[in-house]
Design a protein around this motif. Structure first.
Motif, PDB file in Angstrom:
ATOM      1  N   THR A  66      28.492  13.848  15.653  1.00 13.65           N
ATOM      2  CA  THR A  66      27.422  13.209  16.434  1.00 13.65           C
ATOM      3  C   THR A  66      26.866  12.005  15.691  1.00 13.65           C
ATOM      4  O   THR A  66      26.626  10.947  16.283  1.00 13.65           O
ATOM      5  CB  THR A  66      26.302  14.211  16.749  1.00 13.65           C
ATOM      6  OG1 THR A  66      26.854  15.289  17.506  1.00 13.65           O
ATOM      7  CG2 THR A  66      25.169  13.570  17.530  1.00 13.65           C
ATOM      8  N   ALA A  67      26.665  12.146  14.391  1.00 12.93           N
ATOM      9  CA  ALA A  67      26.160  11.031  13.586  1.00 12.93           C
ATOM     10  C   ALA A  67      27.119   9.847  13.628  1.00 12.93           C
ATOM     11  O   ALA A  67      26.695   8.700  13.804  1.00 12.93           O
ATOM     12  CB  ALA A  67      25.936  11.490  12.151  1.00 12.93           C
ATOM     13  N   ALA A  68      28.399  10.130  13.475  1.00 10.63           N
ATOM     14  CA  ALA A  68      29.394   9.045  13.516  1.00 10.63           C
ATOM     15  C   ALA A  68      29.388   8.348  14.873  1.00 10.63           C
ATOM     16  O   ALA A  68      29.451   7.114  14.954  1.00 10.63           O
ATOM     17  CB  ALA A  68      30.775   9.603  13.203  1.00 10.63           C
ATOM     18  N   LEU A  69      29.294   9.128  15.942  1.00  7.01           N
ATOM     19  CA  LEU A  69      29.264   8.536  17.283  1.00  7.01           C
ATOM     20  C   LEU A  69      27.979   7.754  17.527  1.00  7.01           C
ATOM     21  O   LEU A  69      28.001   6.698  18.178  1.00  7.01           O
ATOM     22  CB  LEU A  69      29.454   9.622  18.338  1.00  7.01           C
ATOM     23  CG  LEU A  69      30.839  10.271  18.359  1.00  7.01           C
ATOM     24  CD1 LEU A  69      30.852  11.475  19.298  1.00  7.01           C
ATOM     25  CD2 LEU A  69      31.903   9.265  18.741  1.00  7.01           C
ATOM     26  N   LEU A  70      26.853   8.247  17.023  1.00  4.43           N
ATOM     27  CA  LEU A  70      25.593   7.518  17.163  1.00  4.43           C
ATOM     28  C   LEU A  70      25.666   6.168  16.460  1.00  4.43           C
ATOM     29  O   LEU A  70      25.267   5.138  17.022  1.00  4.43           O
ATOM     30  CB  LEU A  70      24.428   8.330  16.600  1.00  4.43           C
ATOM     31  CG  LEU A  70      23.931   9.492  17.439  1.00  4.43           C
ATOM     32  CD1 LEU A  70      22.984  10.368  16.627  1.00  4.43           C
ATOM     33  CD2 LEU A  70      23.246   8.990  18.692  1.00  4.43           C
ATOM     34  N   ILE A  71      26.164   6.181  15.232  1.00  2.68           N
ATOM     35  CA  ILE A  71      26.275   4.915  14.487  1.00  2.68           C
ATOM     36  C   ILE A  71      27.239   3.968  15.189  1.00  2.68           C
ATOM     37  O   ILE A  71      26.951   2.774  15.333  1.00  2.68           O
ATOM     38  CB  ILE A  71      26.672   5.187  13.031  1.00  2.68           C
ATOM     39  CG1 ILE A  71      25.503   5.886  12.304  1.00  2.68           C
ATOM     40  CG2 ILE A  71      27.049   3.898  12.314  1.00  2.68           C
ATOM     41  CD1 ILE A  71      25.853   6.432  10.940  1.00  2.68           C
ATOM     42  N   ALA A  72      28.365   4.486  15.659  1.00  3.78           N
ATOM     43  CA  ALA A  72      29.318   3.645  16.398  1.00  3.78           C
ATOM     44  C   ALA A  72      28.668   3.063  17.645  1.00  3.78           C
ATOM     45  O   ALA A  72      28.838   1.877  17.949  1.00  3.78           O
ATOM     46  CB  ALA A  72      30.559   4.455  16.770  1.00  3.78           C
ATOM     47  N   GLY A  73      27.916   3.870  18.370  1.00  2.69           N
ATOM     48  CA  GLY A  73      27.231   3.389  19.573  1.00  2.69           C
ATOM     49  C   GLY A  73      26.207   2.316  19.258  1.00  2.69           C
ATOM     50  O   GLY A  73      26.090   1.323  19.988  1.00  2.69           O
ATOM     51  N   LEU A  74      25.472   2.496  18.173  1.00  3.12           N
ATOM     52  CA  LEU A  74      24.482   1.485  17.788  1.00  3.12           C
ATOM     53  C   LEU A  74      25.167   0.173  17.412  1.00  3.12           C
ATOM     54  O   LEU A  74      24.705  -0.908  17.782  1.00  3.12           O
ATOM     55  CB  LEU A  74      23.624   1.995  16.633  1.00  3.12           C
ATOM     56  CG  LEU A  74      22.623   3.087  17.004  1.00  3.12           C
ATOM     57  CD1 LEU A  74      22.076   3.771  15.759  1.00  3.12           C
ATOM     58  CD2 LEU A  74      21.487   2.527  17.845  1.00  3.12           C
ATOM     59  N   VAL A  75      26.274   0.272  16.702  1.00  3.48           N
ATOM     60  CA  VAL A  75      27.008  -0.938  16.312  1.00  3.48           C
ATOM     61  C   VAL A  75      27.615  -1.609  17.540  1.00  3.48           C
ATOM     62  O   VAL A  75      27.487  -2.827  17.722  1.00  3.48           O
ATOM     63  CB  VAL A  75      28.102  -0.602  15.272  1.00  3.48           C
ATOM     64  CG1 VAL A  75      29.035  -1.777  15.047  1.00  3.48           C
ATOM     65  CG2 VAL A  75      27.466  -0.166  13.960  1.00  3.48           C
TER      66      VAL A  75
END
Length: 147
Positions: free
Chosen positions: A8-17
Motif C-alpha cells: 500500500t505504501a509503495a502504491l501510495l507513493i507511486a500515485g503521489l508521484v
C-alpha cells in the motif's frame, strides 16, 4: 498484513508521484503532497518492521503516518481553487481531521467503542482511503473529458 502495508505504501507513493502533473500549483498542494508521501513511507516502514521485531522503527513509521499523513491531508485541503485537493476539499479535510482525531485518541489509549486497535486503524486508514477517492475522481474526470 505487514506485506499489505508495504505494498500500500509503495502504491501510495507511486500515485503521489504519478499525479504530480494534475495536482495543481501552490504551496499547500506541494506541502500536502510531501507530507502525504512521508506518511506513506511511514506506513511502509511500520509494515516492514512490525512492533514485535523492531519497535523503534515501527514507532517511527507510526509517527510518520499518524502525523505527516494526516497533516498532509489537512494541508492539501487548504489548497487554492483549481487544484485537485480543492476539488476534493470536503473529503480531504474530513479525512485529515478524522485521522488526526484517531491519532490523538490512540495515543491517549481511548478506544471510543472501537478498542485501541480500532482507533489505530482510524488513525492510519484516512490516507489510503483518500488516495482511492482521489484516484477514482481523477479516473472519472478523465473519462468525462474524453466523452
Amino acid at each position: 498484513m505487514n506485506a499489505a502495508f508495504v505494498l500500500t505504501a509503495a502504491l501510495l507513493i507511486a500515485g503521489l508521484v504519478l499525479s504530480r502533473r494534475v495536482r495543481g500549483p501552490g504551496r499547500a498542494v506541494r506541502w500536502g503532497w510531501w507530507l502525504m508521501a512521508f506518511g506513506a513511507a511511514g506506513l511502509g516502514l511500520a509494515g516492514a518492521f512490525p512492533a514485535d521485531s523492531n519497535e523503534n522503527l515501527h514507532l517511527l513509521g507510526a509517527v510518520l503516518v499518524f502525523g505527516c499523513g494526516n497533516a498532509g491531508l489537512l494541508v492539501a485541503g487548504c489548497a487554492r481553487e483549481g487544484t485537485l485537493p480543492a476539488r476534493l476539499r470536503p473529503a480531504t479535510a474530513a479525512l485529515g481531521l478524522l485521522g488526526l482525531a484517531g491519532s490523538v485518541l490512540f495515543l491517549v489509549q481511548q478506544g471510543m467503542g472501537l478498542g485501541v486497535g480500532g482507533m489505530e486503524r482510524v488513525a492510519v486508514f484516512p490516507l489510503p482511503v483518500w488516495a482511492c477517492y482521489a484516484g477514482c475522481s481523477l479516473y472519472l474526470s478523465s473519462r468525462l473529458s474524453r466523452a
